[in-house]
Scaffold this active site. Sequence first.
Site, short mmCIF file in Angstrom:
data_model
loop_
_atom_site.label_atom_id
_atom_site.label_comp_id
_atom_site.label_asym_id
_atom_site.label_seq_id
_atom_site.Cartn_x
_atom_site.Cartn_y
_atom_site.Cartn_z
N ASP A 8 58.90 -17.30 -17.11
CA ASP A 8 58.60 -16.46 -15.95
C ASP A 8 57.64 -17.27 -15.06
O ASP A 8 57.39 -18.46 -15.30
CB ASP A 8 58.07 -15.08 -16.36
CG ASP A 8 56.62 -15.09 -16.84
OD1 ASP A 8 56.01 -16.18 -16.96
OD2 ASP A 8 56.08 -13.99 -17.09
N CYS A 65 55.74 -18.02 -20.85
CA CYS A 65 55.26 -17.03 -19.88
C CYS A 65 53.75 -17.28 -19.77
O CYS A 65 53.27 -18.36 -20.13
CB CYS A 65 55.62 -15.60 -20.27
SG CYS A 65 54.90 -15.00 -21.81
N THR A 67 51.21 -16.04 -21.43
CA THR A 67 50.60 -16.21 -22.75
C THR A 67 51.58 -16.72 -23.81
O THR A 67 51.15 -17.11 -24.89
CB THR A 67 50.08 -14.85 -23.26
OG1 THR A 67 51.22 -13.94 -23.30
CG2 THR A 67 48.99 -14.29 -22.36
N HIS A 98 57.65 -24.68 -41.84
CA HIS A 98 57.72 -23.53 -42.76
C HIS A 98 58.63 -22.40 -42.27
O HIS A 98 59.19 -21.67 -43.09
CB HIS A 98 56.31 -22.94 -42.97
CG HIS A 98 55.45 -23.77 -43.87
ND1 HIS A 98 54.23 -23.34 -44.33
CD2 HIS A 98 55.64 -25.01 -44.40
CE1 HIS A 98 53.69 -24.27 -45.10
NE2 HIS A 98 54.52 -25.30 -45.16
N HIS A 133 60.56 -21.96 -48.78
CA HIS A 133 60.63 -21.27 -47.48
C HIS A 133 62.02 -20.71 -47.19
O HIS A 133 62.17 -19.79 -46.38
CB HIS A 133 60.19 -22.21 -46.35
CG HIS A 133 58.81 -22.73 -46.57
ND1 HIS A 133 57.69 -21.92 -46.50
CD2 HIS A 133 58.36 -23.97 -46.93
CE1 HIS A 133 56.61 -22.64 -46.78
NE2 HIS A 133 57.00 -23.88 -47.04
C1 RB5 Z 1 53.01 -11.96 -16.11
O1 RB5 Z 1 51.96 -11.77 -15.23
C2 RB5 Z 1 52.50 -11.98 -17.55
O2 RB5 Z 1 52.28 -10.70 -18.00
C3 RB5 Z 1 53.48 -12.72 -18.44
O3 RB5 Z 1 53.64 -14.03 -17.99
C4 RB5 Z 1 53.15 -12.84 -19.90
O4 RB5 Z 1 51.87 -13.37 -20.11
C5 RB5 Z 1 53.42 -11.67 -20.76
O5 RB5 Z 1 53.31 -11.71 -21.99
#
Ligand code: RB5
Length: 149
Positions: A8, A65, A67, A98, A133
């Site tokens: 994203d 994304c 995070t 693993h 595993h």
């Molecule tokens: C988008 O702003 C953000 O929420 C997305 O990139 C991500 O971190 C969601 O888990």
Amino acid sequence: MKIAIGCDHGGIVLKAAIVDLLQQRGVAVTDMGCAQGESVDYPEYGLKVARAVAQGACDKGIVLCGTGIGISIAANKVKGIRAAVCHDVFTATMCAQHNDANVLAMGGRVLDEKTALRMVEAWLDTPFEGGRHVGRLDKIRAIEDEYFR
Ligand code: RB5
């Protein structure tokens, strides 16, 4: 080796750097988007990458994304996908060794580029250890068989 990659807007900068790295390594890359300047919903891109891997069009996938969390949750809703959110070279190595993670998830707002590229290399260069595993992955497949259509 073919790798699908998707992100994203939170992962767009890191995606470009990873695509360059993969191409330098001679890996065939299928870039599923998003494009620079777009604001998009990460589940759509997690699904595109996960489908490509689950259907065998690509060997592995990378999702990004802000995070790495949201897009990994989305990718893990596809049967056969083991997407691992990683934060450093150790976790990227271990998810290959693993967990035989077939999708690597990372956060564009968490990682610096150098660390992310080292993580991709570690993930690609680390073989699945097998042994004890294998049975654990079989148990994950059994969960999928029970809960996924
Ligand atoms: C988008 O702003 C953000 O929420 C997305 O990139 C991500 O971190 C969601 O888990």
